[in-house]
Design a protein around this motif. Structure first.
Motif, PDB file in Angstrom:
ATOM      1  N   GLU A  17      16.529  58.774  41.925  1.00 19.21           N
ATOM      2  CA  GLU A  17      16.256  57.642  42.804  1.00 19.21           C
ATOM      3  C   GLU A  17      16.824  56.325  42.282  1.00 19.21           C
ATOM      4  O   GLU A  17      16.921  55.353  43.029  1.00 19.21           O
ATOM      5  CB  GLU A  17      14.751  57.476  43.017  1.00 19.21           C
ATOM      6  N   VAL A  18      17.200  56.276  41.000  1.00 18.94           N
ATOM      7  CA  VAL A  18      17.709  55.037  40.398  1.00 18.94           C
ATOM      8  C   VAL A  18      19.121  54.765  40.904  1.00 18.94           C
ATOM      9  O   VAL A  18      20.008  55.613  40.799  1.00 18.94           O
ATOM     10  CB  VAL A  18      17.705  55.139  38.863  1.00 18.94           C
ATOM     11  N   THR A  19      19.333  53.592  41.459  1.00 17.30           N
ATOM     12  CA  THR A  19      20.654  53.193  41.956  1.00 17.30           C
ATOM     13  C   THR A  19      21.232  51.998  41.202  1.00 17.30           C
ATOM     14  O   THR A  19      22.432  51.722  41.313  1.00 17.30           O
ATOM     15  CB  THR A  19      20.574  52.827  43.454  1.00 17.30           C
ATOM     16  N   ARG A  20      20.389  51.289  40.440  1.00 15.27           N
ATOM     17  CA  ARG A  20      20.837  50.151  39.641  1.00 15.27           C
ATOM     18  C   ARG A  20      20.040  50.111  38.346  1.00 15.27           C
ATOM     19  O   ARG A  20      18.889  50.546  38.315  1.00 15.27           O
ATOM     20  CB  ARG A  20      20.628  48.834  40.395  1.00 15.27           C
ATOM     21  N   VAL A  21      20.644  49.586  37.282  1.00 13.61           N
ATOM     22  CA  VAL A  21      19.934  49.432  36.019  1.00 13.61           C
ATOM     23  C   VAL A  21      20.087  48.003  35.509  1.00 13.61           C
ATOM     24  O   VAL A  21      21.166  47.408  35.588  1.00 13.61           O
ATOM     25  CB  VAL A  21      20.432  50.425  34.934  1.00 13.61           C
ATOM     26  N   GLU A  22      18.988  47.472  35.010  1.00 15.30           N
ATOM     27  CA  GLU A  22      18.978  46.155  34.366  1.00 15.30           C
ATOM     28  C   GLU A  22      18.752  46.398  32.884  1.00 15.30           C
ATOM     29  O   GLU A  22      17.706  46.900  32.477  1.00 15.30           O
ATOM     30  CB  GLU A  22      17.872  45.290  34.954  1.00 15.30           C
ATOM     31  N   ILE A  23      19.732  46.068  32.072  1.00 13.23           N
ATOM     32  CA  ILE A  23      19.712  46.383  30.640  1.00 13.23           C
ATOM     33  C   ILE A  23      19.258  45.156  29.862  1.00 13.23           C
ATOM     34  O   ILE A  23      19.978  44.163  29.756  1.00 13.23           O
ATOM     35  CB  ILE A  23      21.105  46.844  30.169  1.00 13.23           C
ATOM     36  N   THR A  24      18.055  45.220  29.291  1.00 11.82           N
ATOM     37  CA  THR A  24      17.488  44.124  28.506  1.00 11.82           C
ATOM     38  C   THR A  24      17.690  44.414  27.023  1.00 11.82           C
ATOM     39  O   THR A  24      17.379  45.516  26.557  1.00 11.82           O
ATOM     40  CB  THR A  24      15.988  43.957  28.813  1.00 11.82           C
ATOM     41  N   TYR A  25      18.170  43.424  26.276  1.00 10.81           N
ATOM     42  CA  TYR A  25      18.442  43.619  24.856  1.00 10.81           C
ATOM     43  C   TYR A  25      18.320  42.279  24.135  1.00 10.81           C
ATOM     44  O   TYR A  25      18.378  41.221  24.770  1.00 10.81           O
ATOM     45  CB  TYR A  25      19.853  44.199  24.655  1.00 10.81           C
ATOM     46  N   PRO A  26      18.139  42.278  22.795  1.00  8.81           N
ATOM     47  CA  PRO A  26      18.050  41.008  22.054  1.00  8.81           C
ATOM     48  C   PRO A  26      19.308  40.173  22.253  1.00  8.81           C
ATOM     49  O   PRO A  26      20.426  40.693  22.239  1.00  8.81           O
ATOM     50  CB  PRO A  26      17.895  41.462  20.591  1.00  8.81           C
ATOM     51  N   SER A  27      19.121  38.890  22.444  1.00  5.32           N
ATOM     52  CA  SER A  27      20.245  38.013  22.780  1.00  5.32           C
ATOM     53  C   SER A  27      21.280  37.924  21.661  1.00  5.32           C
ATOM     54  O   SER A  27      22.420  37.504  21.913  1.00  5.32           O
ATOM     55  CB  SER A  27      19.724  36.612  23.116  1.00  5.32           C
ATOM     56  N   SER A  28      20.922  38.309  20.431  1.00  3.23           N
ATOM     57  CA  SER A  28      21.880  38.236  19.327  1.00  3.23           C
ATOM     58  C   SER A  28      22.874  39.393  19.348  1.00  3.23           C
ATOM     59  O   SER A  28      23.906  39.342  18.680  1.00  3.23           O
ATOM     60  CB  SER A  28      21.148  38.230  17.985  1.00  3.23           C
ATOM     61  N   LEU A  29      22.582  40.452  20.096  1.00  2.00           N
ATOM     62  CA  LEU A  29      23.467  41.610  20.146  1.00  2.00           C
ATOM     63  C   LEU A  29      24.623  41.358  21.102  1.00  2.00           C
ATOM     64  O   LEU A  29      24.521  40.576  22.047  1.00  2.00           O
ATOM     65  CB  LEU A  29      22.705  42.856  20.591  1.00  2.00           C
ATOM     66  N   ASN A  30      25.722  42.046  20.843  1.00  2.00           N
ATOM     67  CA  ASN A  30      26.893  41.957  21.701  1.00  2.00           C
ATOM     68  C   ASN A  30      26.677  42.821  22.946  1.00  2.00           C
ATOM     69  O   ASN A  30      26.378  44.007  22.851  1.00  2.00           O
ATOM     70  CB  ASN A  30      28.130  42.438  20.933  1.00  2.00           C
ATOM     71  N   GLY A  31      26.819  42.222  24.119  1.00  2.98           N
ATOM     72  CA  GLY A  31      26.581  42.933  25.365  1.00  2.98           C
ATOM     73  C   GLY A  31      27.482  44.138  25.539  1.00  2.98           C
ATOM     74  O   GLY A  31      27.059  45.187  26.037  1.00  2.98           O
ATOM     75  N   ARG A  32      28.743  44.009  25.131  1.00  2.00           N
ATOM     76  CA  ARG A  32      29.675  45.131  25.256  1.00  2.00           C
ATOM     77  C   ARG A  32      29.227  46.300  24.384  1.00  2.00           C
ATOM     78  O   ARG A  32      29.331  47.465  24.792  1.00  2.00           O
ATOM     79  CB  ARG A  32      31.076  44.692  24.835  1.00  2.00           C
ATOM     80  N   LEU A  33      28.745  45.980  23.184  1.00  2.00           N
ATOM     81  CA  LEU A  33      28.286  47.033  22.282  1.00  2.00           C
ATOM     82  C   LEU A  33      27.078  47.756  22.863  1.00  2.00           C
ATOM     83  O   LEU A  33      26.968  48.979  22.771  1.00  2.00           O
ATOM     84  CB  LEU A  33      27.933  46.436  20.916  1.00  2.00           C
ATOM     85  N   VAL A  34      26.167  47.017  23.464  1.00  2.99           N
ATOM     86  CA  VAL A  34      24.972  47.621  24.072  1.00  2.99           C
ATOM     87  C   VAL A  34      25.367  48.606  25.162  1.00  2.99           C
ATOM     88  O   VAL A  34      24.887  49.738  25.212  1.00  2.99           O
ATOM     89  CB  VAL A  34      24.042  46.524  24.639  1.00  2.99           C
ATOM     90  N   ARG A  35      26.268  48.178  26.041  1.00  2.77           N
ATOM     91  CA  ARG A  35      26.685  49.052  27.141  1.00  2.77           C
ATOM     92  C   ARG A  35      27.477  50.245  26.613  1.00  2.77           C
ATOM     93  O   ARG A  35      27.373  51.357  27.127  1.00  2.77           O
ATOM     94  CB  ARG A  35      27.508  48.269  28.166  1.00  2.77           C
ATOM     95  N   ARG A  36      28.257  50.022  25.547  1.00  4.43           N
ATOM     96  CA  ARG A  36      29.009  51.129  24.949  1.00  4.43           C
ATOM     97  C   ARG A  36      28.078  52.162  24.351  1.00  4.43           C
ATOM     98  O   ARG A  36      28.303  53.374  24.464  1.00  4.43           O
ATOM     99  CB  ARG A  36      29.957  50.577  23.881  1.00  4.43           C
ATOM    100  N   ARG A  37      26.987  51.692  23.713  1.00  7.37           N
ATOM    101  CA  ARG A  37      26.011  52.628  23.145  1.00  7.37           C
ATOM    102  C   ARG A  37      25.314  53.425  24.241  1.00  7.37           C
ATOM    103  O   ARG A  37      25.005  54.600  24.082  1.00  7.37           O
ATOM    104  CB  ARG A  37      24.982  51.858  22.308  1.00  7.37           C
ATOM    105  N   LEU A  38      25.038  52.783  25.374  1.00  9.65           N
ATOM    106  CA  LEU A  38      24.424  53.491  26.497  1.00  9.65           C
ATOM    107  C   LEU A  38      25.369  54.555  27.049  1.00  9.65           C
ATOM    108  O   LEU A  38      24.943  55.673  27.370  1.00  9.65           O
ATOM    109  CB  LEU A  38      24.054  52.500  27.603  1.00  9.65           C
ATOM    110  N   ARG A  39      26.650  54.219  27.167  1.00  3.36           N
ATOM    111  CA  ARG A  39      27.614  55.212  27.642  1.00  3.36           C
ATOM    112  C   ARG A  39      27.725  56.376  26.662  1.00  3.36           C
ATOM    113  O   ARG A  39      27.860  57.531  27.066  1.00  3.36           O
ATOM    114  CB  ARG A  39      28.989  54.570  27.845  1.00  3.36           C
TER     115      ARG A  39
END
Length: 272
Positions: free
Chosen positions: A109-131
């Motif tokens: 049922e999930v069609t969108r995800v909101e990824i919350t993470y500490p602001s000091s982390l690199n956003g690209r790295l967070v999404r890469r780890r999820l992938r």
């Protein structure tokens, strides 16, 4: 339907990946659908359904039955045989990896995800780890699913014994669990991957911080639909720094983060 995923380091290079506990009306309705064989048969016999949809209906039905049976064991009086079976089940469930629990939480049922993470982390790295966790999970759980299904006929031979066929039911549960984790992996990979029809960007957090300029490069302008949104959180960063000792998050820190972001404390602790 949107789901919030919370990502943060817990111990050294180990990161926690968890979904906020907020079941949607769609998921609640799906969990209670087709409660009887008659309802299930009516849905399966519909000419509009594909074979893949019928398999999903059967799995949902079996899942509901297993959940009801587990609830019955949980409510069994102390010291009874059912209560002991429940204790054995808890021991086996404690060995399940937290990444599997996380991937199972990404429902169809999930069609969108909101990824919350500490602001000091690199956003690209967070999404890469999820992938990465999605890609690796798809490979692992596909193999484990086929292995569990292959062993099911062998364990069914133990039904001749006068005791409950625990190996059969455990393999049945593992087949279901790996199937759900596999589908969750595929769904997550679809949501967090670059898509030519998605407009993905970082949004300001609750404290009003500006979007990271490096993430703005990931925008796609040919659609108004956003499959994933990066949400850097100053609150999560402060909680992590407050309770982290040499990059290791203590128990009180995990409890406070779980309370503030609606996470399951036991599941998060397993990531350590």
């Amino acid at each position: 339907m949107r789901a919030r995923l919370v990502v943060f380091p817990v111990k050294g290079r180990n990161w926690c990946f968890s979904r906020s506990i907020d079941p949607s009306p769609e998921e609640i309705a799906s969990a209670h659908a087709h409660s009887t064989l008659k309802d299930l048969w009516k849905k399966i016999s519909s000419s509009s359904n594909s074979s893949a949809q019928n398999v999903e209906l059967l799995i949902d039905y079996a899942s509901n039955k297993m959940n009801k049976a587990w609830t019955g064991l949980e409510k069994a009086p102390e010291g009874t045989f059912k209560n002991k079976l429940h204790g054995l089940g808890l021991m086996l469930l404690s060995r399940i990896k937290p990444s599997e629990i996380f991937l199972k939480s990404i429902s169809k049922e999930v069609t969108r995800v909101e990824i919350t993470y500490p602001s000091s982390l690199n956003g690209r790295l967070v999404r890469r780890r999820l992938r990465h966790i999605a890609t690796r999970g798809a490979s692992i759980h596909r193999t484990c699913f086929y292995a569990s299904v292959t062993l099911l006929p062998l364990s069914s031979a133990l039904a001749v014994l006068p005791l409950p066929n625990i190996p059969f039911f455990w393999l049945l549960f593992r087949s279901y669990s790996n199937w759900r984790a596999l589908k969750g992996s595929e769904k997550l990979l679809q949501l967090v991957s670059d898509c030519s029809y998605a407009d993905n960007s970082v949004v300001p957090n609750a404290e009003g911080s500006k979007p990271e300029s490096e993430e703005s490069k990931h925008k796609f302008h040919n659609s108004q639909v956003s499959l994933w949104v990066l949400q850097p959180s100053k609150e999560l960063e402060e909680l992590h720094n407050k309770h982290a000792d040499e990059n290791d998050l203590n128990d009180s820190g995990i409890s406070e983060i779980c309370k503030n972001f609606s996470l399951n404390t036991k599941d998060v602790s397993k990531f350590r």
